[in-house]
Design a protein around this motif. Structure first.
Motif, PDB file in Angstrom:
ATOM      1  N   ARG A 410      60.884  -4.782 110.352  1.00 40.39           N
ATOM      2  CA  ARG A 410      62.077  -4.099 110.837  1.00 40.39           C
ATOM      3  C   ARG A 410      61.720  -3.139 111.978  1.00 40.39           C
ATOM      4  O   ARG A 410      62.470  -2.984 112.940  1.00 40.39           O
ATOM      5  N   GLU A 411      60.563  -2.507 111.848  1.00 46.54           N
ATOM      6  CA  GLU A 411      60.099  -1.606 112.905  1.00 46.54           C
ATOM      7  C   GLU A 411      59.815  -2.386 114.191  1.00 46.54           C
ATOM      8  O   GLU A 411      60.229  -1.983 115.287  1.00 46.54           O
ATOM      9  N   ARG A 412      59.094  -3.489 114.068  1.00 44.99           N
ATOM     10  CA  ARG A 412      58.733  -4.261 115.262  1.00 44.99           C
ATOM     11  C   ARG A 412      59.972  -4.882 115.915  1.00 44.99           C
ATOM     12  O   ARG A 412      60.032  -5.016 117.138  1.00 44.99           O
ATOM     13  N   ALA A 413      60.941  -5.246 115.095  1.00 49.83           N
ATOM     14  CA  ALA A 413      62.188  -5.754 115.669  1.00 49.83           C
ATOM     15  C   ALA A 413      62.926  -4.639 116.414  1.00 49.83           C
ATOM     16  O   ALA A 413      63.470  -4.857 117.505  1.00 49.83           O
ATOM     17  N   ALA A 414      62.937  -3.434 115.831  1.00 50.15           N
ATOM     18  CA  ALA A 414      63.676  -2.322 116.432  1.00 50.15           C
ATOM     19  C   ALA A 414      63.074  -1.890 117.767  1.00 50.15           C
ATOM     20  O   ALA A 414      63.807  -1.522 118.698  1.00 50.15           O
ATOM     21  N   ILE A 415      61.736  -1.931 117.876  1.00 50.24           N
ATOM     22  CA  ILE A 415      61.099  -1.486 119.118  1.00 50.24           C
ATOM     23  C   ILE A 415      60.818  -2.649 120.064  1.00 50.24           C
ATOM     24  O   ILE A 415      60.226  -2.459 121.123  1.00 50.24           O
ATOM     25  N   LYS A 416      61.247  -3.853 119.629  1.00 49.11           N
ATOM     26  CA  LYS A 416      61.019  -5.068 120.429  1.00 49.11           C
ATOM     27  C   LYS A 416      59.539  -5.262 120.772  1.00 49.11           C
ATOM     28  O   LYS A 416      59.171  -5.549 121.923  1.00 49.11           O
ATOM     29  N   PRO A 418      56.130  -6.970 121.311  1.00 42.65           N
ATOM     30  CA  PRO A 418      55.845  -8.355 121.704  1.00 42.65           C
ATOM     31  C   PRO A 418      54.808  -9.053 120.833  1.00 42.65           C
ATOM     32  O   PRO A 418      54.641 -10.273 120.939  1.00 42.65           O
ATOM     33  N   GLY A 419      54.107  -8.314 119.983  1.00 36.41           N
ATOM     34  CA  GLY A 419      53.046  -8.907 119.175  1.00 36.41           C
ATOM     35  C   GLY A 419      53.572  -9.917 118.166  1.00 36.41           C
ATOM     36  O   GLY A 419      54.679  -9.797 117.629  1.00 36.41           O
ATOM     37  N   LYS A 420      52.752 -10.929 117.866  1.00 33.37           N
ATOM     38  CA  LYS A 420      53.120 -11.944 116.881  1.00 33.37           C
ATOM     39  C   LYS A 420      53.017 -11.369 115.463  1.00 33.37           C
ATOM     40  O   LYS A 420      52.226 -10.464 115.193  1.00 33.37           O
ATOM     41  N   ASN A 421      53.798 -11.939 114.528  1.00 36.42           N
ATOM     42  CA  ASN A 421      53.830 -11.480 113.136  1.00 36.42           C
ATOM     43  C   ASN A 421      53.781 -12.688 112.207  1.00 36.42           C
ATOM     44  O   ASN A 421      54.589 -13.613 112.339  1.00 36.42           O
ATOM     45  N   TRP A 422      52.867 -12.634 111.247  1.00 39.95           N
ATOM     46  CA  TRP A 422      52.702 -13.723 110.275  1.00 39.95           C
ATOM     47  C   TRP A 422      52.744 -13.116 108.881  1.00 39.95           C
ATOM     48  O   TRP A 422      51.952 -12.237 108.552  1.00 39.95           O
ATOM     49  N   LEU A 423      53.676 -13.587 108.066  1.00 34.74           N
ATOM     50  CA  LEU A 423      53.828 -13.083 106.704  1.00 34.74           C
ATOM     51  C   LEU A 423      53.496 -14.166 105.691  1.00 34.74           C
ATOM     52  O   LEU A 423      54.031 -15.280 105.762  1.00 34.74           O
ATOM     53  N   PHE A 424      52.619 -13.829 104.741  1.00 31.96           N
ATOM     54  CA  PHE A 424      52.374 -14.652 103.561  1.00 31.96           C
ATOM     55  C   PHE A 424      53.092 -13.982 102.394  1.00 31.96           C
ATOM     56  O   PHE A 424      52.785 -12.839 102.036  1.00 31.96           O
ATOM     57  N   PHE A 425      54.047 -14.698 101.804  1.00 33.90           N
ATOM     58  CA  PHE A 425      54.786 -14.159 100.654  1.00 33.90           C
ATOM     59  C   PHE A 425      54.749 -15.177  99.527  1.00 33.90           C
ATOM     60  O   PHE A 425      54.802 -16.384  99.760  1.00 33.90           O
ATOM     61  N   GLY A 426      54.681 -14.693  98.312  1.00 36.84           N
ATOM     62  CA  GLY A 426      54.693 -15.591  97.167  1.00 36.84           C
ATOM     63  C   GLY A 426      55.283 -14.924  95.940  1.00 36.84           C
ATOM     64  O   GLY A 426      55.375 -13.692  95.858  1.00 36.84           O
ATOM     65  N   HIS A 427      55.673 -15.767  94.984  1.00 38.14           N
ATOM     66  CA  HIS A 427      56.199 -15.273  93.705  1.00 38.14           C
ATOM     67  C   HIS A 427      56.195 -16.466  92.757  1.00 38.14           C
ATOM     68  O   HIS A 427      55.479 -17.446  92.977  1.00 38.14           O
ATOM     69  N   GLN A 428      57.019 -16.385  91.712  1.00 45.19           N
ATOM     70  CA  GLN A 428      57.015 -17.456  90.717  1.00 45.19           C
ATOM     71  C   GLN A 428      57.785 -18.686  91.198  1.00 45.19           C
ATOM     72  O   GLN A 428      57.231 -19.779  91.279  1.00 45.19           O
ATOM     73  N   ARG A 429      59.091 -18.509  91.495  1.00 52.39           N
ATOM     74  CA  ARG A 429      59.937 -19.665  91.846  1.00 52.39           C
ATOM     75  C   ARG A 429      60.742 -19.370  93.104  1.00 52.39           C
ATOM     76  O   ARG A 429      61.334 -18.300  93.242  1.00 52.39           O
ATOM     77  N   GLN A 430      60.804 -20.349  93.973  1.00 47.07           N
ATOM     78  CA  GLN A 430      61.525 -20.164  95.234  1.00 47.07           C
ATOM     79  C   GLN A 430      63.020 -19.953  94.998  1.00 47.07           C
ATOM     80  O   GLN A 430      63.649 -19.128  95.663  1.00 47.07           O
ATOM     81  N   ALA A 431      63.591 -20.660  94.043  1.00 45.51           N
ATOM     82  CA  ALA A 431      65.036 -20.583  93.835  1.00 45.51           C
ATOM     83  C   ALA A 431      65.487 -19.196  93.391  1.00 45.51           C
ATOM     84  O   ALA A 431      66.586 -18.756  93.740  1.00 45.51           O
ATOM     85  N   SER A 432      64.643 -18.486  92.625  1.00 45.34           N
ATOM     86  CA  SER A 432      65.074 -17.207  92.059  1.00 45.34           C
ATOM     87  C   SER A 432      64.333 -16.000  92.614  1.00 45.34           C
ATOM     88  O   SER A 432      64.816 -14.866  92.480  1.00 45.34           O
ATOM     89  N   ASP A 433      63.166 -16.203  93.231  1.00 47.12           N
ATOM     90  CA  ASP A 433      62.297 -15.064  93.552  1.00 47.12           C
ATOM     91  C   ASP A 433      61.943 -14.951  95.030  1.00 47.12           C
ATOM     92  O   ASP A 433      60.939 -14.331  95.379  1.00 47.12           O
ATOM     93  N   PHE A 434      62.746 -15.521  95.895  1.00 50.09           N
ATOM     94  CA  PHE A 434      62.499 -15.437  97.333  1.00 50.09           C
ATOM     95  C   PHE A 434      63.202 -14.172  97.843  1.00 50.09           C
ATOM     96  O   PHE A 434      64.325 -14.209  98.332  1.00 50.09           O
ATOM     97  N   PHE A 435      62.505 -13.022  97.739  1.00 51.45           N
ATOM     98  CA  PHE A 435      63.096 -11.750  98.127  1.00 51.45           C
ATOM     99  C   PHE A 435      63.402 -11.737  99.626  1.00 51.45           C
ATOM    100  O   PHE A 435      62.614 -12.204 100.435  1.00 51.45           O
TER     101      PHE A 435
END
Length: 537
Positions: A410-416, A418-435
């Motif tokens: 949210r910070e990088r979006a607000a200040i525009k 230019p750096g690249k961003n890569w997020l690794f996210f995980g949990h139990q189940r995609q249908a219920s736990d994709f925050f």
């Protein structure tokens, strides 16, 4: 006669992320904390107590690893100084819940600037017992430069209180705005997005910081303890924490979680025979019935039904209710005037009793909208976005570990940025736990989130974790690192963070052509350059 006044100590450099008033208070605080040890100093650093042993310091602490067990940490520190042994007893998370980092807490105890041994929330009773053991081994002689121990007869001076909202000793009153369930139906977890209004608190945070919050115990639990004691809830009792009714003390002042050793000591004095021996064993850290891990305050009273102490004595045997820290999941540039948290509500049953996480369920179900809550800002120690907005960042945050990385994005979006961003996210189940699914997909569409790698441990036949996705994308991950990317991890200190470190080592060996020794050294070099940063708990 001219009076020569020494120039003020400058313990917090001007480059630190504080305003002048905050810097002045922090410099005074550390000067008072370390006393003569910093006379004439210009920067806060490691050294020796005057005429005494080396003080604890993160730079000379091979045990400073939150995944390492207490016995291993103490073995590494066995030939070190007393302050360093005290540091090794801490949980090594530098989380700030105690009001210090691990090294400074150890030094404060050694120099007798801090009397409380029970402040290390992650270390719990294990750390407390070790600190007591070490203090007994060190003896009662005061170290050179230490403060004189407080007398029970002499009135104590009031502790120095820091700026409003910027330390645990002087929390601000904020307004609870809302909660929103992040799990879809069918999920096994209960995770909440929490919004709090900071208007009037004086709290000015940056992404990477944490929010300290003072919770309240569940009223049903406090009432059950009072009923078990056979006491009157309206009885007014004066303690070191003030004068309140017994019920109010149990709601807001004292912990009803893990039963402290002092409570078992008290119960041992009110029992006899086998029950007394059992209570004594529990107070010494033993586990005669194999249930000590589940004995909260109410459970301890149930275990010794014949022992019913007076309510005032009972309160004296309890630990104070400590604040909890949560990684901030908002950006002040995108969300001015408010702060958000991402909180797992802790609930489980043991022997037909429902157990509740005190702070998580306080936020997740008991706080009413517009209710006030005591909070304070905990500044991050070496965890934040790169100074240069064009620097690429890689973020690994499964579960609620996504919190600071939502803030980063949210910070990088607000200040525009230019750096690249890569997020690794995980949990139990995609249908219920994709925050934050819609939000993250929106950031991808906007080009803010360059890559999103997902891992679900309960979907399909094989469990897949974030470290597995790192290895699968090892070639690209190595390319980002070689381009100067900063790497961040947030989450479980004992297992997940260590698994992520192993994955980086594997990637360096497989795609960087490094030997096992060189790959380990590569990870160490990332840490030394502050290109690997962790927010773990």
């Amino acid at each position: 006669m001219t009076q020569h006044v020494a120039p003020p100590l400058v313990l917090i450099p001007e480059s630190a992320p504080f305003n002048p008033d905050q810097r002045a208070w922090l410099s005074g605080y550390f000067a008072a904390l370390l006393g003569p040890a910093v006379e004439g100093a210009t920067a806060l650093g490691a050294g020796e107590a005057p005429g005494g042993p080396a003080l604890a310091d993160n730079g000379d602490a091979p045990w400073h690893d939150p995944s390492m067990g207490l016995d291993d940490r103490m073995a590494m520190a066995k030939d070190r100084s007393e302050p360093q042994k005290l540091m090794a007893a801490m949980a090594q998370q530098d989380c700030g819940q105690c009001g210090y980092n691990c090294a400074d807490y150890a030094n404060a105890i050694f120099l007798r600037k801090e009397e409380r041994l029970n402040l290390c929330q992650p270390g719990g009773k294990e750390t407390l017992r070790m600190l007591k053991k070490l203090e007994a081994e060190f003896g009662t002689a005061a170290p050179a430069g230490a403060a004189a121990p407080a007398s029970d007869e002499a009135p104590k001076a009031d502790a120095q209180v820091g700026p409003y909202g910027l330390c645990r000793e002087n929390p601000a009153e904020a307004v609870f705005l809302s909660r929103r369930r992040l799990n879809a139906p069918g999920g096994e977890k209960e995770t909440w997005h929490i919004e709090i209004d900071l208007t009037g608190t004086g709290i000015d945070y940056v992404v990477g910081d944490s929010l300290g919050l003072f919770p309240a115990n569940a009223p049903a639990l406090a009432d059950a303890v009072i009923a078990e004691l056979g006491a009157r809830p309206e009885r007014v009792i004066a303690t070191k924490l003030g004068e309140k009714t017994l019920r109010d003390h149990l709601l807001t002042n004292y912990s009803l979680g893990a039963a402290p050793d002092g409570l078992f000591q008290l119960l041992s004095l009110l029992t006899s025979g086998a029950q007394r021996k059992k209570a004594q064993a529990l107070s010494a850290g033993e586990d005669p019935d194999g249930d000590s891990a589940y004995l909260d305050v109410l459970g301890a009273l149930h275990k010794f039904p014949g022992a019913r102490p007076d309510a005032e004595v009972f309160l004296e045997a309890l630990d104070e209710l400590q604040p909890r820290l949560y990684s901030i999941s908002s950006s002040p540039k995108a969300d001015p005037g408010r702060v958000s948290l991402t909180v797992d509500a802790v609930r489980y049953s043991h022997r037909s009793r429902l157990r509740l996480g005190v702070a998580s369920t306080h936020l997740g179900e008991r706080l009413a909208e517009t209710a006030t809550v005591k909070v304070y800002l905990q500044k991050a120690h070496g965890f934040g976005l790169p100074d240069k907005p064009e620097t690429p960042v890689i973020m690994v945050g499964p579960g609620t570990g996504i919190a600071p990385f939502r803030a980063f994005l949210r910070e990088r979006a607000a200040i525009k940025a230019p750096g690249k961003n890569w997020l690794f996210f995980g949990h139990q189940r995609q249908a219920s736990d994709f925050f934050y699914r819609d939000e993250l997909n929106g950031l991808k569409d906007q080009g803010v989130l360059t890559r999103l790698s997902l891992a679900w441990s309960r979907d399909g036949g094989e469990k897949t974790y974030v470290q597995d996705r790192m290895r699968e994308n090892g070639r690209e991950l190595w390319r980002w690192l070689e381009e100067g990317a900063h790497f961040y991890v947030c989450g479980d200190a004992k297992r997940m963070a260590k698994d992520v470190e192993r994955a980086i080592i594997d990637v360096a060996a497989s795609h960087g052509g490094k030997s096992p020794e060189e790959a380990v050294a590569y990870l160490a070099s990332l840490k030394k350059a502050n290109r690997y940063q962790a927010d773990v708990y």
